[in-house]
Scaffold this active site. Structure first.
Site, PDB file in Angstrom:
ATOM      1  N   LYS A 112      43.293  47.940  53.796  1.00  0.00           N
ATOM      2  CA  LYS A 112      41.872  48.237  53.990  1.00  0.00           C
ATOM      3  C   LYS A 112      41.650  49.013  55.281  1.00  0.00           C
ATOM      4  O   LYS A 112      40.845  49.946  55.316  1.00  0.00           O
ATOM      5  CB  LYS A 112      41.041  46.948  53.973  1.00  0.00           C
ATOM      6  CG  LYS A 112      40.941  46.348  52.575  1.00  0.00           C
ATOM      7  CD  LYS A 112      39.923  45.209  52.486  1.00  0.00           C
ATOM      8  CE  LYS A 112      39.768  44.771  51.030  1.00  0.00           C
ATOM      9  NZ  LYS A 112      38.783  43.687  50.861  1.00  0.00           N
ATOM     10  N   LYS A 195      45.156  47.501  42.033  1.00  0.00           N
ATOM     11  CA  LYS A 195      44.276  46.540  41.376  1.00  0.00           C
ATOM     12  C   LYS A 195      42.831  47.041  41.336  1.00  0.00           C
ATOM     13  O   LYS A 195      42.416  47.827  42.186  1.00  0.00           O
ATOM     14  CB  LYS A 195      44.347  45.185  42.086  1.00  0.00           C
ATOM     15  CG  LYS A 195      43.568  45.105  43.389  1.00  0.00           C
ATOM     16  CD  LYS A 195      43.480  43.657  43.859  1.00  0.00           C
ATOM     17  CE  LYS A 195      42.453  43.484  44.970  1.00  0.00           C
ATOM     18  NZ  LYS A 195      41.061  43.486  44.510  1.00  0.00           N
ATOM     19  N   LYS A 198      36.393  45.786  44.141  1.00  0.00           N
ATOM     20  CA  LYS A 198      34.966  46.072  44.310  1.00  0.00           C
ATOM     21  C   LYS A 198      34.737  47.167  45.331  1.00  0.00           C
ATOM     22  O   LYS A 198      33.836  47.970  45.205  1.00  0.00           O
ATOM     23  CB  LYS A 198      34.227  44.808  44.761  1.00  0.00           C
ATOM     24  CG  LYS A 198      33.906  43.853  43.638  1.00  0.00           C
ATOM     25  CD  LYS A 198      33.038  42.719  44.137  1.00  0.00           C
ATOM     26  CE  LYS A 198      33.840  41.454  44.353  1.00  0.00           C
ATOM     27  NZ  LYS A 198      34.209  41.214  45.750  1.00  0.00           N
TER      28      LYS A 198
HETATM   29  P1  ATP Z   1      36.973  43.733  47.756  1.00  0.00           P
HETATM   30  O1  ATP Z   1      37.507  45.065  47.312  1.00  0.00           O
HETATM   31  O2  ATP Z   1      35.636  43.810  48.409  1.00  0.00           O
HETATM   32  O3  ATP Z   1      37.984  42.944  48.550  1.00  0.00           O
HETATM   33  P2  ATP Z   1      37.759  42.380  45.369  1.00  0.00           P
HETATM   34  O4  ATP Z   1      37.591  43.080  44.098  1.00  0.00           O
HETATM   35  O5  ATP Z   1      39.126  42.347  45.964  1.00  0.00           O
HETATM   36  O6  ATP Z   1      36.692  42.939  46.396  1.00  0.00           O
HETATM   37  P3  ATP Z   1      37.238  39.649  46.198  1.00  0.00           P
HETATM   38  O7  ATP Z   1      35.827  39.179  46.335  1.00  0.00           O
HETATM   39  O8  ATP Z   1      37.970  40.045  47.434  1.00  0.00           O
HETATM   40  O9  ATP Z   1      37.240  40.877  45.147  1.00  0.00           O
HETATM   41  O10 ATP Z   1      38.089  38.554  45.430  1.00  0.00           O
HETATM   42  C1  ATP Z   1      37.495  37.561  44.598  1.00  0.00           C
HETATM   43  C2  ATP Z   1      38.558  36.929  43.715  1.00  0.00           C
HETATM   44  O11 ATP Z   1      38.972  37.854  42.687  1.00  0.00           O
HETATM   45  C3  ATP Z   1      39.844  36.548  44.457  1.00  0.00           C
HETATM   46  O12 ATP Z   1      40.316  35.337  43.899  1.00  0.00           O
HETATM   47  C4  ATP Z   1      40.809  37.662  44.113  1.00  0.00           C
HETATM   48  O13 ATP Z   1      42.162  37.260  44.182  1.00  0.00           O
HETATM   49  C5  ATP Z   1      40.396  37.994  42.689  1.00  0.00           C
HETATM   50  N1  ATP Z   1      40.699  39.381  42.336  1.00  0.00           N
HETATM   51  C6  ATP Z   1      40.243  40.486  42.976  1.00  0.00           C
HETATM   52  N2  ATP Z   1      40.663  41.590  42.350  1.00  0.00           N
HETATM   53  C7  ATP Z   1      41.420  41.180  41.280  1.00  0.00           C
HETATM   54  C8  ATP Z   1      42.124  41.861  40.245  1.00  0.00           C
HETATM   55  N3  ATP Z   1      42.133  43.186  40.186  1.00  0.00           N
HETATM   56  N4  ATP Z   1      42.778  41.129  39.315  1.00  0.00           N
HETATM   57  C9  ATP Z   1      42.764  39.775  39.368  1.00  0.00           C
HETATM   58  N5  ATP Z   1      42.119  39.073  40.306  1.00  0.00           N
HETATM   59  C10 ATP Z   1      41.446  39.759  41.273  1.00  0.00           C
HETATM   60 MG    MG Z   2      39.392  41.501  47.891  1.00  0.00          MG
END
Ligand code: ATP
Ligand code: MG
Length: 333
Positions: A112, A195, A198
């Protein structure tokens, strides 16, 4: 009953299919066997610099998505991180127990921060894993249902808990990551080696739970695959197709092997994509409708969050008191 804790960052209005399949499906499954705490981690989301309006709106809509996805607020505790000041209070203590090099090794920080450059990065993003450790350790959680990307942060949490216990006497429960076998890492449709995320720059690869199903169908139809033309499960050579197969399997309940047979023959990528789009729409439509209802009645949602905060504080304040005493902070009165 043993406890679990998990959370999502309100870094976007909508969760994506990775959040849903990687985390929320396990939450819903586990809430009947555990005393479950689900937190909207708004303090973590502050690291990406949202406007105040964005943060307020996203915090509510993220809580609404917990409920829409099947979290029962009568059974589980749903709350907002900043409503429970013990999280940042414990994080400070854990910061003082973490080596600088240890924190600098976190790959998510490197990813990040790497994207923004050192100048654009804030210290909150660096200390994020210690706040996350506090989120978990405050509740004596034995299991933490998360996606694969959180494995390293969970390892750090365990190390910190063990280090604290060794230095100050047994205070924390050592938590274990609960990572699903098939859906731990749902990939971007545009960049199937990264992956879904968000906060990704390219949102074209994310299937958002609150987008119009038509928009997601379009994204699925233009998902990056390969030119080999045969549906096989080979995550190394065919990451795009493997991702679609895993999504299909998770939503339809069919085994990946059975799906490979079902889509045998030439030029079946189109059929696979059409079916995945239908399966995604099927979960997404009622989910989105329920979120609209919940957001339409913010007073009810706020009542759920107020009750959640009260219950969370009961547990968190008892743990923090143990910690403050153990490290030698003088009692206030
Ligand atoms: P950001 O990019 O803001 O970090 P994010 O998509 O990584 O957002 P988080 O809020 O950080 O989402 O994570 C919430 C939950 O979703 C965590 O348990 C994380 O491990 C899971 N998670 C995030 N992205 C994935 C993915 N692509 N596949 C499976 N699980 C995911
Ligand atoms: Mg995340």
């Amino acid at each position: 009953t043993p406890r679990i804790l998990s959370g999502m960052q309100p870094t976007h209005d909508s969760l994506h299919l990775g959040n849903y399949l990687g985390a929320q499906v396990s939450w819903v499954r586990m809430q009947s066997d555990f005393d479950a705490f689900f937190c909207v981690v708004d303090q973590h989301a502050l690291t990406v610099g949202p406007t105040p309006e964005e943060l307020r709106r996203r915090t509510r809509v993220t809580a609404a998505q917990y409920l829409a996805g099947g979290i029962d607020p009568e059974r589980s505790t749903v709350f907002v991180q900043s409503h429970v000041p013990e999280h940042s209070q414990l994080a400070w203590v854990l910061n003082c127990l973490t080596g600088y090099g240890e924190a600098a090794r976190m790959t998510q920080f490197k990813d990040k921060a790497g994207k923004r450059g050192t100048e654009g990065t804030n210290v909150g993003l660096f200390t994020y894993p210690m706040l996350m450790a506090a989120d978990i350790l405050l509740y004596d959680a034995t299991a933490v249902p998360v996606g694969e990307d959180q494995r390293q942060h969970l390892e750090l949490t365990r190390d910190l808990a063990q280090r604290f216990n060794a230095r100050y006497g047994t205070t924390f429960v050592i938590p274990e990551a609960h990572i699903p076998a098939e859906t731990a890492k749902i990939m971007s449709l545009q960049e199937p080696t990264a992956k879904m995320s968000k906060s990704a720059d390219n949102q074209a690869g994310n299937l958002m739970m609150l987008d119009a199903p038509k928009a997601n169908t379009k994204k699925i139809k233009s998902a990056v695959t390969d030119t080999d033309n045969a549906v096989r499960y080979d995550p190394e050579a065919k990451p795009g197709i493997a991702n679609l197969l895993r999504i299909h399997s998770a939503l339809s309940g069919e085994k990946v092997d059975a799906l490979v047979e079902q889509y045998a023959g030439e030029n079946k990528y189109g059929a696979l994509k059409t079916d995945v789009a239908a399966l995604v729409a099927e979960v997404q439509e009622p989910f989105k409708a329920r979120v609209d209802e919940l957001v339409g009645d913010p007073a009810e949602l706020d009542r759920v969050l107020a009750r959640g905060a009260e219950r969370a504080r009961e547990v968190a304040s008892a743990t923090l008191a143990r910690v403050y005493d153990a490290v030698g902070f003088l009692p206030a009165a």
